[in-house]
Design a protein around this motif. Sequence first.
Motif: not given
Lengths: 283, 808
Positions: B78-85, B111-119, B580-588, B633-634
């Motif tokens: 998060i906050g860093y450019e994606q890197k492809l190697i 377009v900043t490329g695909t963002k991570a869907n780590q969550r 992946n620009n917006y992360e939504f979560s609901v927890e109980t 991001e952004d």
Amino acid sequence: MRKTVKIIVAIIVTISCSSCEREIDLKLRNTFPKLVVEGNVLMGLDTLIETQEIRLSLSSNYTGNSFPEPVTNATVKVMDEVNTFDFTHSNDGIYKSNFVGQLNKTYKLIITYDGDTYEAIETMVSGPKIDSLSLVYQSGAFGDGGGYFVAINTKDPVNQQNFYLWRLLINNKFLINPTPGNRYRSIQKDEFFNGQSLVNYVPSDEFPVKSGDITQMQQFNISEQMYNFYFAIFNLTAASSITGDVPPGKILGNVLNKSNSTKNALGYFGACSVSIKTMKQKL
Amino acid sequence: MLTIIRNYLQIILLVVSITANAQKHTISGYLKDSLTNEFLIGATIRIANTQIGVSSNAYGFYSLQTERGKVTLQVNYIGYEQKLIIVDLNANLTLDILLSEKRQTLNEAIVTGTKANQRIVSTEMSTDKISAKDIKQMPMVLGEADVIKSIQLLPGVSAPNEGSGGFNVRGGSADQNLILLDEAIVYNPSHLFGFFSVFNADALKDATIYKGGIPAKYGGRLSSVLDIRMREGSNKKFAATGGIGLLSSRLTLETPIGKMRENGANGSMLISARRSYADIFLPLIQDTTINRNKLYFYDVNFRSNYRISSKDRIFLSGYFGRDKIDIPNSFGNSWGNITGTLRWNHVINSKIFLNVSAIYSNYDYEITFYPGNSFKWKSELSNLNFKLDLDYYANDKHSIKFGVGSIYYTFNPGNISPVGSTSSVVGSSNPLKYALENYLYVQDDYKIMDRLSIMYGIRVSNFAQLANEAVPNYVDGKPLIFNPSINNYERGEIASFDSKSKNSLQNSSIGFEPRLSINYQIDESSSVKLGYNRMYQYIHLLSTATSPTPLDIYTPSSSFIKPQIADQIAAGFFKNINDNNYEFSVETYYKWMQNQFDFIDGASPLLNNSPETILLNGSARSYGVEIMVKKSEDRFTGWISYTLSKAERRTPGVGGGRGINNGQYYATNYDKPHNLAITSNYQLNKKWAISANFIVQSGRPITYPESKYTFSGLSVPEYSERNAQRLPLYHRLDIAVTFKGKETMKRFKSQWVFGIYNIYNRQNAANITFRETVSTTGENYEVGTGINKAYRLTYFGITPSVTYEFKF
């Protein structure tokens, strides 16, 4: 970094006075009036005390201008193992009886009021006398309220766990005000000074004396239970919004309603030995 | 101890040989910041177009396995450019990867490329991470960036009060949070009675809070873990960062250590210091109990690391902070934390990462009572922690974490010494208390199928109180008894004393703490997670205050005070929207807590060395729903969090005595059913950025009086049942504007932050207190009038601030 970088920073301080305390109007839930008991069987350590007093009143709404009403129509008596002493109402809810308290005797207070019977039990507590009074000059914490204050000199006995309560009278008037000092000065337990002399100890630093004042200090030797009660009362009446050692709670004394346990009385019935020293101030 | 470690290492190595897979190769190394070479925690590295991926551990290390041949590595943070190697893999590969921080591109068309869907992918739940940058962007009181105040805006986290240094997680009390600074326990996170936290944001890398699904490597507290990591400093060039604010100023210096090579020096060092000049502003606070005399705080953070070989690295870090207040003739108080961490990281092989740490933490406070018999009281708590953690990246399905550790505690419940020549207080000290906490944990992250992964583990903990003093045996084993003849509680009678030989076992307890979380990925952008954890807490904060105070000191579990236990279940739904620009979560969640101690009414724990004589054992429960939408991001970033919850306690009486509120469930001091926080930041252009916070919360529970009576010449309040009322609704809006100065000199950057806290000057109640009014008599004495009034205390009305920050 080679160069020295000169940083000139100008900050315009525009901080507002943002923390404040204001009086507010608050609708509080009110409860039914309860019987309040304040009184002790006393035994004078240096003067003979022949009259015992118990004061009865009723609790009232917390806010507003109502004051607690005295209770004048109760039946009040105190029993020891052998005798029963009847109290009679004299004025303003004060009930009086003539007898002399004795050390280590257990006293039982019995009050009949409004169809209920209330009881409290306390054993007379022994303890030291005030050896002498002195005057101590104290400057106020914030540059005001300084002056000469009445101090006591006494010796704590080493083989007893002692609890003290002091009352200051100036020109025959008992003086107290709701400050945190009550908790720290007007009561003490000897946990940290057992067996030591208390020298020039100032139990109340709110009321400086003037020349010609007749000052009296009363030292009550009280039970641990009574100490705890006073501690809680002094705490509740000196609420500071920043600190607050003890959370508000139901502070119960030792006067129980034997007819209806959900309606216990407020206040405390004590049995204390007391040392009284009086001194006319010459400054 | 060493034999235990060796045995476990052997077992683990055995597992390695069983699961080793000949066809696969391992890629391992560190993920770092391209400018400073600082390690990135929790950055993700994946083999593109597969489900194979890991995130870097707390020291920036990663290891993953894949088939030989050409693979594309996709690295996100998060906050860093994606890197492809693209790598052609025909043997094990060691690869350190540098990520560059995202420059604020103001053209949104890029377009900043695909963002991570780590969550979505991770088994971790109920976890939030905030970077130091996020923390610094938020508008705060007097412009002081504050990690604790920032996490209070997350769902499931609340503050009992505006000026509270503590926080409450999912209905847990403030002492149930494990606060770690570089893995060292911080016992009191507050400066200035809690108005500010002890963490200097300039020295921090990021902070992660675990509210549930807590990994097995953490333990010792019931409710949460706040894991704060310091920056290690750049190993490429010297840098200085500083800030001048209204409350405090700060300066951070970082420098490489050792010979400079092409990719930086072998080591680096960072030192950061901060001091308040609140003394100057104190007269502005009207309360006379705090507005005069001595009052300041300072803190120093230090961290360095050095690479000994390609496989070994050592770290040394520390924190030292202190607060001081002194009001002559009235009250004095001083407190502070000290921590130190010495760590050795060793890469055993491409799959096994070893961390060995020796950690020291200390908290002490000193209080001086001037009235009457003046005395000074000093109390202290310290611990020494040795631990060993192993990360074993077994194969593409299993990643195992294992560790052992010991914490040796020394508690000084307090010693007293007289102050001044007239004091008749006799100096004395309570015997020190010693305890040893040992633990062992193992946890496996197991990818069962492409869409189903599970993290399961267990932590076994043991707490041994070591003998050092005669422990009272109470009659019938009851330290607190109810005396019906006075209708009140009393101290239990002491029948005898139990004197064990020094350092022998006084009392011991053991806890089995299973941890579990399951992630089922519905599709690329959504998943459901389930979690369960059991936590044990062996040290207890005995305090009656609503929020933490400097006088709080922990006390160890003993034969009277049993370890606290919590069980929590949680379920959550996670969805990423709009690429992946917006992360939504609901927890109980639902949480049960056992052995929750509370004081009998009217008792004071201050200066009391036998707390068991005033404690009642109760239980607690809490449950709630948390919703969060986040954009990280952004140009526009921020989140909206809303929590609907309930936190209750039940404290029955003993021996026929009253419980608190007659033994019924009652709201805790920090129960806030509704809690909404919106925080946002918008980059207007290269120079200007604007950020705002909006907060709405239920007022906290409070106890009001319901009648008064006269006793001892005072008008005494009689209070209702505990916490039967609530303070008024709390809300406020804060705004901050950041203006970046011209880069006139080479490398020199500066910015101004102008903030307004509580912009519409809402008079939020921090507390409502009740007092008897006083009047002055003819003799000039102030005496009570018998008339009582209610007072509302507001800490912060509208509060503007300005801060100047620089970096070169």
